[in-house]
Write an enzyme that holds these catalytic residues in place. Structure first.
Site, PDB file in Angstrom:
ATOM      1  CB  ALA A 349      -0.920  -0.046   1.193  1.00 16.73           C
ATOM      2  N   PRO A 350       0.713   2.251  -0.674  1.00 18.11           N
ATOM      3  CG  PRO A 350       0.370   4.510  -1.443  1.00 18.11           C
ATOM      4  CD  PRO A 350       1.262   3.588  -0.714  1.00 18.11           C
ATOM      5  CG  ASP A 371      -0.902  -3.118   3.566  1.00 17.31           C
ATOM      6  OD1 ASP A 371      -0.274  -2.480   3.319  1.00 17.31           O
ATOM      7  OD2 ASP A 371      -1.774  -2.871   4.253  1.00 17.31           O
ATOM      8  CB  CYS A 568       9.800   7.294   3.531  1.00 16.16           C
ATOM      9  SG  CYS A 568       8.690   6.567   4.707  1.00 16.16           S
TER      10      CYS A 568
END
Length: 652
Positions: A349-350, A371, A568
């Site tokens: 996801a996404p 997911d 991230c």
């Protein structure tokens, strides 16, 4: 006695009037303070132990620049074109037309920048400030010679990137292999006149931190994001928009403002001084004050003048484009997928990286996207359908249970296959199978719609038959329920076409390539206005969780395969420390070169925690084999990390 009472009343009235008048005169700050209040100069605060940790990793000055960069959005938007449906040139022309139609919102300066620098707003004396911010070079990393200056392909891409941003509002990436990527230029920070006149503060709307972060990325102010508002705000009024950042409270952190609070624009307002330098623009109120706090949804403020102007492409050219950060696109390239391979995206996801992989494979092969969230699985399905991708199969599955246990029996909903089942014939036929299943699904959906057209008549007929036969009584509520169900479809829980298939996991060594874009602390995402929730304990827990996920990835990939790990976040404990764990635990893994390589080097060294635990990062020579994206670098991206592993023979 009466005279004394009247005298007291006059004195009290005069005192109150004087006090009120004095407050109104003293409340407005001096002119030099107005620029400090009505501006956007946020300071990202960290817990002291977290700040010390990052300062040791990056160097104090470097980390200060990173913190400042995180509070601002990137100076551009990155768009990935679905080359299976369109071309970059066609999409560029369509987007230019959209920008032209919305010239008032995005600013004419953004549409006439072919020969000017980024941020060159003729009406802003701060235009060049953002340009300097974007082109600021990052200092070499500290702590045990932890990094080397970027060179070679990194410099080439940086020069190309800066050149692209000078060519106009929308430019095509000229780097080899990335020509399907478009850059859409933004501008800012802009100086905004909020209308402070003769000591009278502007009408104001205070929004939550998350709402403000979305507005900085180009969104409007929606009703759920509004916390407080000035009195007497009516529909159509011009309002200043400020943000309430979380403050320390007894139970942790909170905005400190009760929703619906009336703002007077004076020092008596809740957290008045805390909102200095936290004004993100102004706009037109789409609802009155009472309307904002009465309804549950809708646009509260239409932003017409923003500190940062970034075009929003929400629901624009669906299926043809996907708004995605540049490092995420690079992560898909690092995986280097080939036609006909079997690939798993463990935390899909996404769906951005999943669809990017499918496009790189020309939609030929098999991509398993999993997911643990049912709704997110449905969103991946929707995105794949919009892009016309048939090689993607989605499953609801906790990535920690990706490897099927030996005692689990096979079933039709489980595609966990052993190596001997994966052969060339199956790969060649995969597209036709996906095509047939897609056609079948479309036919099922069409039949539901057609059936719904005659739903009311069908229910009425059923009820009349049951009444004629004097069968079980059906209430009016049940009739209405059946009408809705037949008119709108069976619903998510009853529809096979709208559900995410569950999986019990997949056989070991059954994938050619594995992408693990692991859940993380997300400290690289921007704009970010608050970082106080993270502690050293929570950062270390993130790392422990990711190691468990990586253990699953190692079992899923076959010998000779590839694992790409990405996050991230800026946290070395979730990045370089994971690489160290992988290389020390699995001797058949080795770091592999990545193409294209446009990120900086990783961190070398280690960090010792107060409890004596030593967190080990990369060793000298390994830093150039990973990619670390720095928000304060000239590329102006989010914070991101990519490591690529080659899988040797597991038998030795």
């Amino acid at each position: 006695m009466r005279k004394a009472r009247d005298l007291f009343r006059r004195i009290r009235s005069k005192s109150f009037s004087s006090s009120f008048t004095t407050d109104r005169k003293l409340t407005p700050p001096a002119m030099e303070d107005l620029s400090e209040r009505y501006c956007f100069e946020p300071v990202l605060l960290w817990k002291p132990e977290v700040e010390n940790y990052f300062s040791r990793a990056y160097g104090a000055e470097h980390f200060a620049r990173i913190s400042k960069a995180l509070t601002r959005p990137s100076c551009y938007s990155c768009i990935r074109v679905n080359i299976l449906k369109s071309t970059p040139d066609v999409v560029k022309e369509k987007l230019l037309a959209i920008l032209k139609e919305n010239e008032t919102e995005f600013g004419s300066e953004n549409l006439n920048l072919s020969q000017t620098d980024f941020g060159g707003d003729s009406n802003s004396n701060m235009g060049m400030k953002q340009n300097r911010f974007c082109t600021e070079t990052s200092e070499s990393q500290k702590l045990d010679d932890s990094g080397k200056a970027a060179s070679g392909p990194v410099d080439d891409f940086t020069n190309m990137f800066n050149g692209n941003l000078q060519k106009g509002p929308i430019s095509k990436c000229e780097f080899p292999g990335l020509d399907y990527v478009l850059f859409v230029k933004g501008s800012g920070p802009h100086v905004i006149d909020y209308g402070y006149v003769d000591g009278m503060p502007p009408k104001e709307v205070v929004v939550s931190r998350k709402c403000a972060e979305a507005v900085l990325r180009g969104a409007q102010v929606y009703v759920p994001g509004v916390l407080a508002c000035s009195a007497h705000v009516e529909k159509g009024d011009e309002v200043a928009v400020s943000v309430a950042i979380e403050q320390p409270i007894e139970s942790g952190w909170g905005s400190g403002i009760t929703r619906g609070t009336i703002m007077q624009g004076s020092h008596t307002d809740p957290y008045h001084s805390e909102r200095n330098g936290l004004y993100i623009g102004k706009g037109k109120a789409m609802l009155s004050r009472s309307g904002i706090f009465r309804v549950l949804q809708g646009v509260a403020v239409d932003m017409c003048d923003r500190v940062f102007k970034l075009p929003s492409f929400y629901e624009v050219l669906e299926g043809e484009i996907f708004l995605q950060n540049l490092p995420s696109i690079i992560a898909a390239h690092a995986l280097d997928p080939k036609k006909g391979e079997r690939i798993i995206d463990m935390c899909a996801a996404p769906g951005g990286k999943t669809t990017a992989i499918a496009i790189l494979m020309k939609d030929e092969g098999e991509i398993i996207a999993v997911d643990r969230s049912h709704n997110k699985v449905l969103n991946i399905q929707k995105l794949a359908a919009e892009m016309g991708l048939r090689s993607i199969t989605t499953y609801k599955l906790d990535a920690l249970k990706s490897v099927r246990q030996k005692n689990e029996c096979d079933d039709t909903t489980n595609l966990a296959r052993s190596d001997d089942m994966i052969n060339l014939a199956i790969r060649e036929d995969s597209n036709s199978v996906s095509s047939d299943s897609m056609t079948l699904q479309v036919e099922k959906n069409a039949s539901v719609v057609l059936d719904g057209l005659s739903a009311e008549k069908a229910v009425e007929k059923t009820v009349s038959n049951e009444k004629a036969n004097e069968r079980t009584y059906i209430s009016k509520a049940e009739i209405r329920k059946n009408l809705r169900r037949m008119r709108n479809g069976p619903g998510r829980n009853q529809s096979t076409g709208g559900r995410g298939e569950n999986s019990k996991g997949f056989a070991p060594n059954s994938f050619d390539r594995v992408l693990l874009d692991a859940p993380c602390s997300a400290l690289g995402l921007r704009p970010r206005l608050f970082a106080g929730e993270e502690t050293m304990e929570s950062l270390r827990n993130h790392g422990k969780y990711q190691r468990r996920l990586f253990d699953q990835a190692v079992q899923l990939v076959r010998s000779g395969g590839v694992i790409v790990y990405s996050t991230c976040t800026l946290n070395p404990g979730e990045n370089e420390a994971l690489v160290r764990y992988a290389l020390d635990t699995y001797k058949f893994l080795s770091l592999a070169p990545q193409h294209p390589r446009i990120g900086g080097p990783g961190l070398v060294g280690q960090f010792q925690f107060p409890d004596g635990y030593v967190e080990k990062w990369l060793r000298p020579g390994e830093e150039e084999l990973v990619q670390r994206f720095d928000p304060s670098s000239p590329l102006d991206t989010i914070g991101f990390f990519i490591a690529k592993f080659s899988v040797g023979s597991k038998e030795t």
